[in-house]
Design a protein around this motif. Structure first.
Motif, PDB file in Angstrom:
ATOM      1  N   PRO B  13      19.611 -18.725 -14.883  1.00 17.48           N
ATOM      2  CA  PRO B  13      18.255 -18.492 -14.371  1.00 17.48           C
ATOM      3  C   PRO B  13      17.967 -19.340 -13.142  1.00 17.48           C
ATOM      4  N   SER B  53      13.303 -19.287 -19.909  1.00 20.74           N
ATOM      5  CA  SER B  53      14.130 -20.221 -20.689  1.00 20.74           C
ATOM      6  C   SER B  53      13.386 -21.498 -20.971  1.00 20.74           C
ATOM      7  N   ALA B  54      13.322 -21.841 -22.254  1.00 17.73           N
ATOM      8  CA  ALA B  54      12.924 -23.200 -22.626  1.00 17.73           C
ATOM      9  C   ALA B  54      14.258 -23.905 -22.832  1.00 17.73           C
ATOM     10  N   PHE B  55      14.683 -24.686 -21.836  1.00 11.96           N
ATOM     11  CA  PHE B  55      16.031 -25.234 -21.875  1.00 11.96           C
ATOM     12  C   PHE B  55      16.268 -26.049 -23.136  1.00 11.96           C
ATOM     13  N   GLY B  56      17.406 -25.789 -23.753  1.00 15.87           N
ATOM     14  CA  GLY B  56      17.746 -26.503 -24.980  1.00 15.87           C
ATOM     15  C   GLY B  56      17.281 -25.767 -26.219  1.00 15.87           C
ATOM     16  N   VAL B  57      16.387 -24.812 -26.026  1.00 14.97           N
ATOM     17  CA  VAL B  57      15.891 -24.057 -27.178  1.00 14.97           C
ATOM     18  C   VAL B  57      16.342 -22.613 -27.097  1.00 14.97           C
ATOM     19  N   GLY B  58      16.124 -22.008 -25.935  1.00 13.38           N
ATOM     20  CA  GLY B  58      16.574 -20.633 -25.795  1.00 13.38           C
ATOM     21  C   GLY B  58      15.793 -19.889 -24.744  1.00 13.38           C
ATOM     22  N   GLU B  59      15.983 -18.594 -24.717  1.00 12.80           N
ATOM     23  CA  GLU B  59      15.448 -17.740 -23.679  1.00 12.80           C
ATOM     24  C   GLU B  59      14.823 -16.525 -24.343  1.00 12.80           C
ATOM     25  N   THR B  83      10.861 -19.481 -32.415  1.00 14.18           N
ATOM     26  CA  THR B  83      11.362 -20.768 -31.937  1.00 14.18           C
ATOM     27  C   THR B  83      11.142 -20.970 -30.443  1.00 14.18           C
ATOM     28  N   LYS B 244      19.004 -10.156 -25.448  1.00 13.78           N
ATOM     29  CA  LYS B 244      19.709 -11.391 -25.123  1.00 13.78           C
ATOM     30  C   LYS B 244      20.098 -11.437 -23.658  1.00 13.78           C
ATOM     31  N   CYS B 245      20.538 -10.313 -23.082  1.00 11.88           N
ATOM     32  CA  CYS B 245      21.051 -10.392 -21.715  1.00 11.88           C
ATOM     33  C   CYS B 245      20.130  -9.757 -20.685  1.00 11.88           C
TER      34      CYS B 245
END
Lengths: 288, 279, 336
Positions: B13, B53-59, B83, B244-245
């Motif tokens: 991203p 994206s919440a970095f470290g958590v996901g997208e 989450t 996801k993509c």
């Protein structure tokens, strides 16, 4: 004998379906290789002739009852499979009045796979001393007098005999091949969590990487979750596409539970799982 | 499909800074983001979505609810439900996130010129409809009557309350609010969205209905519009699915042979009714 | 006239390649044949029908880091991965090579997956044609053949005197530099037959039989593991998650399968494919209907038969295709 067993199963299936006592009979039929069995779901009495019983009927059909909740279903069970019925009853996953168990006094099944019908009995069958299902509504075959069960854990002893480093290396090598296909979990009647710990995001116990540390954790924790619950059908090992000797882990735990609690899973629907129960007689291992 | 200009991996991203997170309802915030690199700015149209994206958590994929030509910050109305959304809700202004987009197709608003537009939104379903409304109102003369039906579980859950005045005051535009259950202060309508549709019975003549909300609301609203003789092609919605993509590669968001991230998320009901798979 | 590589020259050639690239070849592991990196050519097995797992993991690893998020002060820095290694996969069967060609379609279509693209460009494929297919093989029905050389860089065919060498691409030619090949006048062995499967027109038929109760009945015995998808050379669904350690985050991708419960479940609980039937049907439809439609190309199945061998409950794609065709014919007959 297997033809006679098949006949009895077919007749019973026809009867149950025609009388409307069940909506489905779960048994075995011959698969696309023309010689080994696969699970069969018979909804129509006219299809009962598809049912077979032979030495390739390795599948544990008990778990399919979890997909048939609320629908009266008959299921063909060998002795080991019937222990799974007791496990699921004891853990309140199935209701006794919702299934009809067609028990089979099974002489043992062979190592088999697609286009592969071995000649030697599977290890679990070689060591089997309780051929009569502990739970059934109708029995196919004659219960025979059997010697008191003396479980043998030779295969486990071999690993126990290794030094810690040897054992670590052995299992690291085995789990390296694991692809986390979850075949072992999906086929296991003791694994029925809606959301498996291995795939949870929140809380995240293991993580989804298909990598050595996660693969070790996945397999070891699953063995722990089955401790005192595994009924020894060894389907997990049969289905593993990369031949990991999974049942060694479960049998090690089985051996320990037998030693510590004198308990064998799946022998009765009322038996309480040792690790899920506290009783005053439990040894704490302190001051004894 | 318009997509962000790619260099290298399409999974990486662009960095953006969270400039604001205004509470819209107890569980929905309106986030505004500013891309760190001005060269990363992208054009987008109502209906399209981007991954935040919440970095470290996901997208996660979220509908863009700002309007590109207004040169606004990139805005997303995000409901706290899982989450990633919980992690976004915990962010402080100034926090860094990742943005990937835009993805998907868009509402063909130019094709609707000269028509009456009926916009029906339930709860967070209003998010992709807000840029539709704002674009239409920016080009007021190009469209006929605009009816907006905005429903929610309760008065506190009505989304985009700060904009109700603007929408109400627009010419030839009606804003109808409704809640499933009121509270002590509520004097407005208490009814389910499909009931309001029936009560107001908008005419299908020269009209387009754009609806978005929970699946059950869409199902019953669709029935209600069909009962009013709206044809399938006249009813448009935007679908959501697990993604996801966003690139048509992870093979997860398909409804039959249509990928929500590529062929959608905007579909009309003529298309949806010919889907091989039920949504 | 054809080119021949004499038998005793094979392993030395492969060892030479192993010095320049990562050599992936069939090896024996606990009674299984599996592709693995090989340094010593004596580890390579040559007597195998096919490997237990497909070689797709060398282009599409079961777990891969998409990018890293390094934290410098309060600003994250996104670092993309570069694939430095060059690979050569020896002993790949035509079905698996066709599988790689199928994976090219989603991964290389715009916008291209840069990790896959790098691995693909940096991997050479040395195929080994099949002299004796296994009972589960049906590559010909899926548009390939036991001697299909169209998706490899070099195709080897074993004969008594050694290996006939068909150089298919320039990349393949490059691999043979310095290798002595003999000119011979040897006929390649006749191409063997594989199981017949009525795949002709299957995509169109599937569009007509979506709601047949057959799918629910088939799903009865499916246990919804991931075995079929993971052993398959053409399945490519994946999951993405973030993992943080010591302040650095990796966004990783792993294999996943449309069979897993929860594959399509969104936060909040709604799941359009909650039923066993819908999930099982999705796999066959994706491979045989949606995939060829999305890419205007081949079916998403190369006929390797691994799913047939490994499915714990004998869900057999060949049986599924046959039955779907039957149902399609019955439906056509019924509607006149």
């Amino acid at each position: 004998m297997s033809e006679d067993f098949a006949q009895q199963i077919r007749e019973k299936a026809r009867e149950l379906l025609e009388k409307g006592e069940v909506t489905c009979v779960i048994g075995y039929e011959t698969g696309t290789d023309g010689r080994t069995a696969r699970p069969a779901f018979i909804y129509d009495a006219a299809d009962a002739d598809r049912l077979v019983f032979d030495n390739t009927c390795t599948h544990n059909l008990a778990k399919y009852l979890l997909n048939k909740k609320g629908q009266p279903t008959a299921v063909v069970v060998k002795a080991c499979d019937a222990r799974a019925l007791n496990l699921l009853l004891g853990e309140k996953q199935i209701k006794r009045e919702e299934f009809f168990a067609i028990g089979v006094v099974c002489p043992g099944v062979v190592e088999s796979g697609w286009m592969r019908q071995g000649e030697t009995l599977q290890l679990r069958c070689q060591g089997c001393t309780e051929h009569t299902p502990p739970l059934y509504d109708f029995l196919v075959g004659e219960p025979a007098e059997e010697p008191a069960p003396e479980p043998s854990y030779e295969d486990v002893a071999e690993i126990e005999g290794m030094e810690l480093e040897g054992r670590t290396e052995f299992w690291a090598k085995q789990f390296e091949r694991c692809i986390r296909c979850y075949g072992c979990r999906q086929v296991c009647p003791g694994c029925f969590c809606i959301d498996c710990f291995a795939e949870l995001l929140d809380p995240e116990w293991v993580g989804i990487r298909i990598a050595p540390p996660e693969k070790q954790m996945w397999n070891l924790i699953r063995a722990f979750h089955l401790t005192g619950r595994c009924i020894g059908c060894r389907e997990c090992e049969r289905v593993c596409p990369v031949n990991i000797p999974l049942s060694l882990l479960n049998r090690k735990m089985e051996k320990e539970v037998l030693r510590l609690f004198g308990f064998k899973a799946g022998m009765s629907p009322e038996a309480l799982m040792p690790l899920a129960t506290y009783s005053k007689e439990d040894k704490l291992g302190i001051g004894e | 499909m318009p997509q962000a200009a790619e260099q290298g991996s399409p999974f990486v991203p662009k960095l953006a800074t969270m400039r604001g997170a205004a509470d819209l309802t107890p569980d929905i915030k309106l986030f505004s983001f500013e891309l760190d690199d001005p060269a990363a700015e992208f054009d987008y149209k109502p209906g399209q979505f981007a991954f935040v994206s919440a970095f470290g958590v996901g997208e996660g994929p979220f509908g863009l609810c700002s309007v590109a030509y207004r040169k606004e910050r990139l805005e997303f109305a995000i409901r706290r439900v899982g989450t990633v959304t919980n992690a976004l809700h915990r962010l402080e202004p100034g926090a860094k996130v990742g943005l990937r987009g835009p993805f998907g197709n868009y509402f063909p608003l130019e094709d609707y010129r000269g028509k009456n537009i009926v916009i029906i939104g339930g709860g967070i379903g209003m998010a992709p409809l807000r840029p539709v409304i704002n674009t239409l109102l920016d080009h007021r003369a190009d469209y006929g009557h605009i009816l907006i039906i905005n429903g929610a579980r309760s008065p506190a859950d009505l989304v985009f309350q700060p904009e109700f005045e603007t929408w109400t005051k627009a010419s030839h535009t009606t804003l109808e609010l409704t809640v499933d259950r009121g509270d002590e202060a509520w004097t407005g309508r208490v009814a389910l969205v499909p009931q309001v549709v029936a009560e107001l019975h908008p005419s299908p003549e020269n009209s387009v209905a754009i609806i978005c909300g929970p699946p059950i609301m869409i199902r019953f609203t669709l029935q209600g519009l069909k009962a009013l003789d709206f044809a399938n092609e006249q009813i448009v919605t935007t679908l959501e699915g697990k993604m996801k993509c966003g690139l048509g590669k992870c093979a997860r968001c398909n409804v039959g042979d249509k990928y929500i991230c590529q062929d959608g998320p905007v579909f009309n009901f003529e298309q949806i009714s010919s889907f091989i798979e039920q949504f | 006239m054809s080119k021949l590589l004499e038998k005793e020259k094979l392993l030395p050639w492969l060892e030479q390649l192993a010095g320049e690239r990562v050599l992936i070849a069939p090896t024996r592991v606990e009674e299984l044949t599996l592709f693995a990196p090989v340094k010593d050519a004596t580890e390579i097995v040559l007597d195998y029908e096919n490997t237990a797992l497909s070689p797709k993991e060398w282009l599409f690893p079961s777990t891969e880091v998409l990018f890293t998020i390094a934290r410098k002060d309060s600003t994250p820095e996104l670092v993309e991965k570069t694939i430095a290694e060059r690979y050569v996969i020896f002993g790949i069967r035509p079905c698996d090579a066709k599988g790689i060609a199928a994976l090219d379609l989603p991964f290389l279509s715009e916008p291209a997956d840069s990790l896959y693209a790098q691995r693909r460009a940096q991997t050479a494929l040395i195929g080994m044609s099949c002299l004796k297919p296994a009972p589960q093989c049906f590559c010909a029905a899926m548009g390939s053949a036991p001697n299909d050389a169209s998706n490899v860089d070099i195709m080897l065919t074993e004969v008594e005197e050694g290996y006939l060498v068909e150089v298919v691409t320039e990349k393949g030619q490059g691999l043979l530099e310095g290798v002595e090949l003999k000119e011979v006048d040897i006929e390649p062995p006749p191409c063997p037959d594989t199981a017949a499967v009525p795949a002709e027109g299957i995509t169109e038929v599937l569009t007509r039989v979506f709601n047949d109760p057959f799918w629910a009945r088939l799903a009865d015995r499916c246990i919804h593991c991931n075995i079929c998808a993971y052993v398959c050379p053409t399945c490519y669904c994946f999951d993405i998650r973030d993992y943080t350690a010591k302040g650095n985050t990796e966004r990783i991708r792993t294999w996943e399968s449309c069979q897993s419960p929860g594959f399509t479940r969104i936060a909040g609980g709604y799941d359009p494919r909650a039923s066993k039937e819908s999930r099982l049907r999705q796999r066959f439809y994706h491979k045989l209907c949606y995939f060829p439609e999305q890419f205007s190309g081949p079916l998403g199945c190369s006929g390797c038969g691994r799913c047939v061998v490994h499915c714990p409950v004998n869900i057999d794609i060949r049986e599924v295709i046959t039955r779907a065709q039957e149902i399609g014919r019955e439906a056509s007959a019924a509607s006149g």
